[in-house]
Design an enzyme around this catalytic site. Structure first.
Site, PDB file in Angstrom:
ATOM      1  N   SER A 160       0.559  -1.145  -0.085  1.00 45.49           N
ATOM      2  CA  SER A 160      -0.228  -0.266   0.031  1.00 45.49           C
ATOM      3  C   SER A 160       0.842   1.223  -0.069  1.00 45.49           C
ATOM      4  O   SER A 160       0.395   2.314  -0.556  1.00 45.49           O
ATOM      5  CB  SER A 160      -0.830  -0.068   1.237  1.00 45.49           C
ATOM      6  OG  SER A 160      -0.066  -0.143   2.332  1.00 45.49           O
ATOM      7  N   HIS A 198      -5.004  -3.549  -3.299  1.00 48.98           N
ATOM      8  CA  HIS A 198      -4.585  -2.633  -4.158  1.00 48.98           C
ATOM      9  C   HIS A 198      -4.372  -3.134  -5.504  1.00 48.98           C
ATOM     10  O   HIS A 198      -3.988  -2.320  -6.443  1.00 48.98           O
ATOM     11  CB  HIS A 198      -3.442  -1.801  -3.701  1.00 48.98           C
ATOM     12  CG  HIS A 198      -3.694  -0.875  -2.486  1.00 48.98           C
ATOM     13  ND1 HIS A 198      -3.812   0.186  -2.437  1.00 48.98           N
ATOM     14  CD2 HIS A 198      -3.449  -1.469  -1.171  1.00 48.98           C
ATOM     15  CE1 HIS A 198      -3.955   0.723  -1.136  1.00 48.98           C
ATOM     16  NE2 HIS A 198      -3.842  -0.278  -0.435  1.00 48.98           N
ATOM     17  N   LYS A 228     -12.102   0.066  -2.529  1.00 43.69           N
ATOM     18  CA  LYS A 228     -11.025   0.922  -3.491  1.00 43.69           C
ATOM     19  C   LYS A 228     -11.689   0.863  -5.041  1.00 43.69           C
ATOM     20  O   LYS A 228     -12.402   1.629  -5.169  1.00 43.69           O
ATOM     21  CB  LYS A 228      -9.754   0.332  -3.406  1.00 43.69           C
ATOM     22  CG  LYS A 228      -9.243   0.602  -1.830  1.00 43.69           C
ATOM     23  CD  LYS A 228      -7.934  -0.058  -1.520  1.00 43.69           C
ATOM     24  CE  LYS A 228      -7.520   0.467  -0.090  1.00 43.69           C
ATOM     25  NZ  LYS A 228      -8.093   0.553   0.859  1.00 43.69           N
TER      26      LYS A 228
END
Ligand code: WAQ
Ligand code: MG
Length: 541
Positions: free
Chosen positions: A430, A458, A489
């Protein structure tokens, strides 16, 4: 009474020719206690918050019984103040009562006191410094308390009261002002024979590095007598009372620690004070009246503002309501949850999927469900905080390997082979943005018999032709045993999930604590994520 001995400890650290004072203390004890007490003082020098000393001086000397003065402690009172300014004001007001006047001059003097070993002798009326001893100053020594029933533990208060009592009885000294040099100890005092020892709750702010003592001298011509008394006259202080508190009600006092922690964080510039963002659109966000280009969001595909995602969210809210109204285990599992879990499993080419309220709760729940105190976990040194917290809560033995260093991982896995456990890594890290070498990672887990777990927070929606993540990116048929993802996300929503085998998912639905307590995702949010997902699937870019 047997022969008394003085023990003095002084600890300092040297930086080239500079000597920094770390800690100093002294006691007066019977011969038989000399060893124990000396040891206590050395340990104290080794554990002072000002740092580690590189030299510790201990001096032990016999005292002449006839020379020792025994005096009762000053009477003690305490003043509660809200802040350091108020504390200094109160201190200066008391000093003014005995003729030491000039708040502004005193305030300046106080802030320049720093790094001194002893006290400054200051003329009570002109406020000029009288001694020329620089940072050494004048030390009050050869003093201790005689315990009488009340066992004064080793604390700032009782030692300061002994010192203040000796100083207050010094010829030609009218008063004393003391502020600790410890950045974390903000309570100080003023003392004199007239008003006694007055503790003041705050004399500086947490983190302030100034501090020291001023002895106010009425008659400069008596300087030699003053210094001789302070540095040589043995004094034993009787009748030390327990420290009075600051008259705060218990109901008020319990909040004190919170205020102090926040004050400390503010001083260190560490207050959490996030920017408040306004409306947003594709690639921009408003702060106040201004529009900014958004370059630091996890909304990797810009789907949070996609019209289709928003329309689906509104439709879902209209059909199912704004919340699920129950926990997953009671009445909170809605059709939407199962649809989304199946869609996510398909997307990730896995057998099954379990939803959690957040990615954080997913990692916490999964790791605790899989491991216990008899397990081991091999974890990358830069893994996300949610993984670290999950590992801690599981009580497993955690072995941290060097960041993204699979040679280090393999060396450690080899030694531990045969134990029950898990290897965990972020897929894309991250903070650094680097990528895990998944094929090698899976190879190591397989070879040494550990579960493999990756966190695709991610990489989902980002890596691989269809945004499936690391497995697609490396063109592998089979991914990790346990793959964690987030809906908050690239998937433009809120929540976390795990994909893997049906066995794994059945196990987690039955054992993961965060699943039990999951009050279920709001259906609208579920629809949001689901829609985002379908868009990625149908329209790879
Ligand atoms: N003689 C003269 N000055 C001294 C001595 C001494 N024996 N010991 C310390 N000082 C000076 C020196 O400049 C230090 O930097 C400064 O005082 C602070 O010393 O009721 O802990 O030992 O809770 O850090 C106040 C207690 C505690 C209030 C003060 O002082 C309370 C404290 P420290
Ligand atoms: Mg100190």
């Amino acid at each position: 009474m047997g022969q008394k001995f003085s023990i003095k400890m002084r600890a300092s650290a040297h930086f080239g020719k500079q000597e920094k004072h770390i800690s100093g203390a002294e006691r007066i004890v019977e011969f038989a206690s000399v060893g124990d007490v000396a040891k206590d003082l050395i340990v104290r020098a080794q554990t002072h918050s000002l740092g580690l000393p590189d030299s510790i001086n201990v001096k032990i000397e016999a005292l002449d019984e006839n020379q020792i003065l025994t005096i009762p402690a000053l009477r003690v009172s305490a003043i509660h103040v809200e802040n350091a300014n108020e504390g200094l004001e109160k201190a200066f007001a008391l000093l003014a009562k005995v003729g030491v006047k000039g708040s502004e001059q005193l305030a300046t003097l106080v802030r320049t006191m720093r790094g001194m070993r002893g006290a400054m002798l200051v003329h009570a009326y002109s406020l000029n410094r009288l001694d020329d001893l620089g940072l050494r100053g004048v030390r009050a020594t050869f003093m201790d308390k005689i315990d009488q029933g009340y066992v004064a533990h080793k604390d700032h208060y009782s030692e300061a009261l002994v010192l203040a009592t000796k100083v207050a009885h010094c010829p030609a000294i009218i008063a004393e002002l003391c502020i600790s040099d410890d950045p974390n100890y903000v309570t100080g005092y003023v003392a004199s024979k007239q008003f006694g020892y007055v503790r003041i709750a705050k004399m500086k702010r947490v983190g302030d590095r100034f501090g020291g003592r001023i002895f106010f001298v009425t008659d400069p011509s008596q300087l030699p007598t003053v210094i001789n008394y302070l540095e040589h006259q043995p004094v034993l202080v009787t009748n030390i009372q327990p420290a009075p508190d600051f008259g705060q009600k218990a109901s008020e006092k319990k909040w004190q620690r919170m205020r102090e922690v926040l004050e400390q964080r503010a001083q260190a510039g560490l207050l959490r004070n996030p920017e408040v963002l306004g409306a947003s659109g594709s690639g921009w966000v408003a702060i106040g009246d201004e529009k900014f280009c958004q370059l630091s969001s996890n909304d990797y595909l810009g789907l949070t503002t996609d019209k289709r995602v928003i329309a689906a969210q509104i439709a879902a809210a209209e059909e199912f309501g704004s919340g699920s109204g129950g926990a997953r285990l009671t009445t909170g599992t809605r059709k939407l949850h199962r649809t989304l879990e199946r869609a996510l499993a398909n997307f990730k080419k896995a057998e099954d999927c379990v939803l959690f309220n957040t990615g954080y709760m997913a990692n916490l729940g999964i790791i605790q469900a899989l491991c216990n105190k008899d397990s081991i976990i091999l974890s990358d040194s830069l893994n996300h905080a949610s993984i670290i917290d999950g590992c801690r809560l599981s009580k497993a033995e955690v072995i941290v390997y060097k960041h993204n260093d699979l040679n280090d991982l393999e060396a450690k896995a080899k030694v531990l082979s045969g134990k029950f456990g898990l290897i965990i890594s972020d897929a894309v890290f991250s903070m650094d943005g680097d990528i895990l070498n998944l094929p090698r990672f899976l190879g190591i887990a397989q070879k040494y018999g550990f579960f493999s777990m990756i966190d695709e927070a991610h990489s989902t929606g980002v890596l691989g032709q269809h945004g499936i993540g690391l497995t697609e990116y490396f063109g592998l048929k089979k991914g990790a045993d346990i793959t964690v993802g987030t809906l908050s996300k690239a998937l433009a929503s809120e929540g976390g999930f795990v994909t893997g085998s049906k066995l794994l998912c059945d196990y987690l639905r039955n054992t993961a604590r965060s699943f039990i307590f999951s009050t279920a995702l709001a259906p609208a949010t579920v629809a949001d994520g689901l829609t985002a997902l379908l868009i990625i699937k149908n329209e790879p870019s």
